[in-house]
Design a protein around this motif. Sequence first.
Motif, PDB file in Angstrom:
ATOM      1  N   PRO A 119     -12.075   5.119  -3.978  1.00 37.15           N
ATOM      2  CA  PRO A 119     -10.682   5.323  -3.569  1.00 37.15           C
ATOM      3  C   PRO A 119     -10.383   4.635  -2.238  1.00 37.15           C
ATOM      4  N   VAL A 120      -9.102   4.585  -1.905  1.00 40.08           N
ATOM      5  CA  VAL A 120      -8.674   3.948  -0.656  1.00 40.08           C
ATOM      6  C   VAL A 120      -9.199   4.732   0.539  1.00 40.08           C
ATOM      7  N   GLY A 121      -9.509   4.001   1.614  1.00 40.95           N
ATOM      8  CA  GLY A 121      -9.860   4.638   2.866  1.00 40.95           C
ATOM      9  C   GLY A 121     -11.237   5.258   2.925  1.00 40.95           C
ATOM     10  N   ARG A 122     -12.110   4.958   1.973  1.00 42.62           N
ATOM     11  CA  ARG A 122     -13.428   5.596   1.957  1.00 42.62           C
ATOM     12  C   ARG A 122     -14.453   4.869   2.834  1.00 42.62           C
ATOM     13  N   GLY A 123     -14.125   3.668   3.300  1.00 41.25           N
ATOM     14  CA  GLY A 123     -15.040   2.939   4.174  1.00 41.25           C
ATOM     15  C   GLY A 123     -15.750   1.778   3.507  1.00 41.25           C
ATOM     16  N   LYS A 124     -15.242   1.324   2.361  1.00 39.39           N
ATOM     17  CA  LYS A 124     -15.871   0.202   1.657  1.00 39.39           C
ATOM     18  C   LYS A 124     -15.882  -1.044   2.543  1.00 39.39           C
ATOM     19  N   THR A 166     -11.912  12.078   1.242  1.00 41.25           N
ATOM     20  CA  THR A 166     -11.477  11.807   2.610  1.00 41.25           C
ATOM     21  C   THR A 166     -11.034  10.363   2.755  1.00 41.25           C
ATOM     22  N   ASP A 167      -9.790  10.163   3.178  1.00 41.22           N
ATOM     23  CA  ASP A 167      -9.296   8.825   3.504  1.00 41.22           C
ATOM     24  C   ASP A 167      -9.519   8.637   4.997  1.00 41.22           C
ATOM     25  N   VAL A 215      13.879   3.655   3.244  1.00 39.54           N
ATOM     26  CA  VAL A 215      13.524   5.032   2.875  1.00 39.54           C
ATOM     27  C   VAL A 215      12.271   5.408   3.654  1.00 39.54           C
ATOM     28  N   PRO A 216      11.930   6.686   3.738  1.00 32.73           N
ATOM     29  CA  PRO A 216      10.656   7.052   4.371  1.00 32.73           C
ATOM     30  C   PRO A 216       9.477   6.362   3.703  1.00 32.73           C
ATOM     31  N   LEU A 217       8.444   6.061   4.478  1.00 33.19           N
ATOM     32  CA  LEU A 217       7.313   5.300   3.974  1.00 33.19           C
ATOM     33  C   LEU A 217       6.698   5.941   2.739  1.00 33.19           C
ATOM     34  N   GLU A 218       6.572   7.270   2.723  1.00 33.39           N
ATOM     35  CA  GLU A 218       5.943   7.939   1.587  1.00 33.39           C
ATOM     36  C   GLU A 218       6.776   7.850   0.319  1.00 33.39           C
ATOM     37  N   GLN A 219       8.029   7.401   0.430  1.00 33.34           N
ATOM     38  CA  GLN A 219       8.891   7.270  -0.745  1.00 33.34           C
ATOM     39  C   GLN A 219       9.100   5.816  -1.170  1.00 33.34           C
ATOM     40  N   ILE A 220       8.460   4.889  -0.481  1.00 34.25           N
ATOM     41  CA  ILE A 220       8.772   3.486  -0.735  1.00 34.25           C
ATOM     42  C   ILE A 220       8.309   3.045  -2.121  1.00 34.25           C
ATOM     43  N   TYR A 221       7.215   3.658  -2.623  1.00 35.79           N
ATOM     44  CA  TYR A 221       6.806   3.388  -4.005  1.00 35.79           C
ATOM     45  C   TYR A 221       6.314   4.707  -4.589  1.00 35.79           C
ATOM     46  N   HIS A 222       7.221   5.467  -5.168  1.00 37.67           N
ATOM     47  CA  HIS A 222       6.888   6.807  -5.655  1.00 37.67           C
ATOM     48  C   HIS A 222       6.744   6.865  -7.164  1.00 37.67           C
ATOM     49  N   GLU A 223       7.122   5.799  -7.867  1.00 35.86           N
ATOM     50  CA  GLU A 223       7.063   5.807  -9.326  1.00 35.86           C
ATOM     51  C   GLU A 223       7.003   4.372  -9.826  1.00 35.86           C
ATOM     52  N   GLY A 224       6.136   4.117 -10.819  1.00 34.43           N
ATOM     53  CA  GLY A 224       6.065   2.782 -11.391  1.00 34.43           C
ATOM     54  C   GLY A 224       4.651   2.411 -11.779  1.00 34.43           C
ATOM     55  N   LEU A 284       2.679   0.220 -10.528  1.00 38.89           N
ATOM     56  CA  LEU A 284       1.800  -0.205  -9.438  1.00 38.89           C
ATOM     57  C   LEU A 284       1.433   0.947  -8.512  1.00 38.89           C
ATOM     58  N   THR A 285       1.582   2.188  -8.987  1.00 38.04           N
ATOM     59  CA  THR A 285       1.300   3.348  -8.144  1.00 38.04           C
ATOM     60  C   THR A 285      -0.128   3.318  -7.625  1.00 38.04           C
ATOM     61  N   PHE A 286      -1.088   2.982  -8.479  1.00 37.40           N
ATOM     62  CA  PHE A 286      -2.488   2.927  -8.056  1.00 37.40           C
ATOM     63  C   PHE A 286      -2.673   1.880  -6.964  1.00 37.40           C
ATOM     64  N   GLU A 287      -2.147   0.677  -7.175  1.00 37.94           N
ATOM     65  CA  GLU A 287      -2.305  -0.405  -6.209  1.00 37.94           C
ATOM     66  C   GLU A 287      -1.624  -0.080  -4.889  1.00 37.94           C
ATOM     67  N   PHE A 288      -0.469   0.620  -4.956  1.00 41.64           N
ATOM     68  CA  PHE A 288       0.289   0.858  -3.739  1.00 41.64           C
ATOM     69  C   PHE A 288      -0.345   1.945  -2.875  1.00 41.64           C
ATOM     70  N   ALA A 289      -1.238   2.753  -3.447  1.00 41.50           N
ATOM     71  CA  ALA A 289      -1.935   3.757  -2.635  1.00 41.50           C
ATOM     72  C   ALA A 289      -2.700   3.090  -1.505  1.00 41.50           C
ATOM     73  N   ARG A 290      -3.326   1.937  -1.771  1.00 41.38           N
ATOM     74  CA  ARG A 290      -4.028   1.197  -0.727  1.00 41.38           C
ATOM     75  C   ARG A 290      -3.050   0.673   0.316  1.00 41.38           C
ATOM     76  N   THR A 291      -1.892   0.187  -0.144  1.00 38.49           N
ATOM     77  CA  THR A 291      -0.886  -0.335   0.780  1.00 38.49           C
ATOM     78  C   THR A 291      -0.393   0.763   1.707  1.00 38.49           C
ATOM     79  N   PHE A 292      -0.127   1.948   1.151  1.00 40.92           N
ATOM     80  CA  PHE A 292       0.328   3.068   1.980  1.00 40.92           C
ATOM     81  C   PHE A 292      -0.720   3.424   3.031  1.00 40.92           C
ATOM     82  N   SER A 293      -1.976   3.475   2.614  1.00 43.82           N
ATOM     83  CA  SER A 293      -3.056   3.793   3.548  1.00 43.82           C
ATOM     84  C   SER A 293      -3.143   2.759   4.661  1.00 43.82           C
TER      85      SER A 293
END
Length: 371
Positions: free
Chosen positions: A56-61, A188-189, A336-345, A347-356
């Motif tokens: 997952p995103v933010g794990r330290g890879k 943990t992210d 819009v607030p950052l947490e709402q910039i990609y809330h559905e679609g 690319l949800t999986f890919e955008f989790a990394r972008t949000f992090s």
Amino acid sequence: MQSNFIDIYHGELTLKGYQSDPIQLALATDLNPIYQALQTGTAIQSNTSGIYIWGPVGRGKTFLMDLLFSHLPDEISLRLHFHRFMSEIHQQLHQRQGQSNPVALIAAQLAKRYKLICFDEFFLNDIADAMILGALIKGLLNHGVILITTSNRPPEELCKDPLFQDRVKPIITMINQQMQVFNLTGNTDHRLRSLTPSPCIFHKDEELTQHYQSISNTPPAYDTVSVLQRPIPVRALSRDCVWFDFDHLCEGARSQLDYIDLANRFSYIFVSQVPQLGSRTREQIKARGTEDGSQAVKAGERQILLGNMDDPARRFISLVDELYDRSVNLFLSIEVPLEQIYHEGSLTFEFARTFSRLTEMQSLEYQQRQH
């Protein structure tokens, strides 16, 4: 020179004030034979030719891969974002047009120079890359090059398009047979750890204007900038700073090559009027081939699910990936607030990394990283 990568890992945690993570420690332990072999010039004490790190995103890879890379001699190791790595391979292929088996020649040339190649954010959504990469990885491994890669997906999910599976399956087989696959699992992210806030995301262009002036010491003035020999309108331009509207940077004929060029030239990039990018998906017919590339590959048509803003969203993801990888400071005004910039679609999986990554970019620690 330290003889043990595990000690280096513990020392880095203490230096940066990071929390201990048992799964990271297990990966550091598995990276240790590679570190010792490359430092001493001896054979690696392992049955693998490298490590494919996913999770997952933010794990330290990236953190652990870069920590290893930073403690090895520059002349024997190469580290690039996957986009940049493939961009350089395409350039070398262009230079070798007309030569027999150019991919094998490139692999041999890389193997003469490097004992270790690391690339970050490995994934495949381009059939042209898939056609090249199988032969390239095979050549590198046959020449004894150690590969370390990071990805958010396991090897079996490197490409989500079932029509590409015939091209991707040999790559997956090589990874599973010749590389260790390490799942850096966990909830943990680490990018969301306690950081010193330093805003880089605003909701008014007036705030972005003030921030631009404070960094560039010049007032905004409309201009154009040439990116890969194409003019793009900008709101402002100085030696280290450039300011775009979102639609000029992420809509239309743009690709990761544009963002690589910008990251090479600017330390600060401003983007205005970033809209809400997520939306409900709808079924569309799309021609198969390279997406956002310079050359299409004819391969029929396929049914895919796309949202109205998924193409600009995909480019925005590429932009953030490239700037983050190069430690370029990014400043945005969003609608819009950052947490709402990609809330559905789709690319949800890919955008989790972008949000992090955008979350970490809003910290003093990130903004003080060297460009």
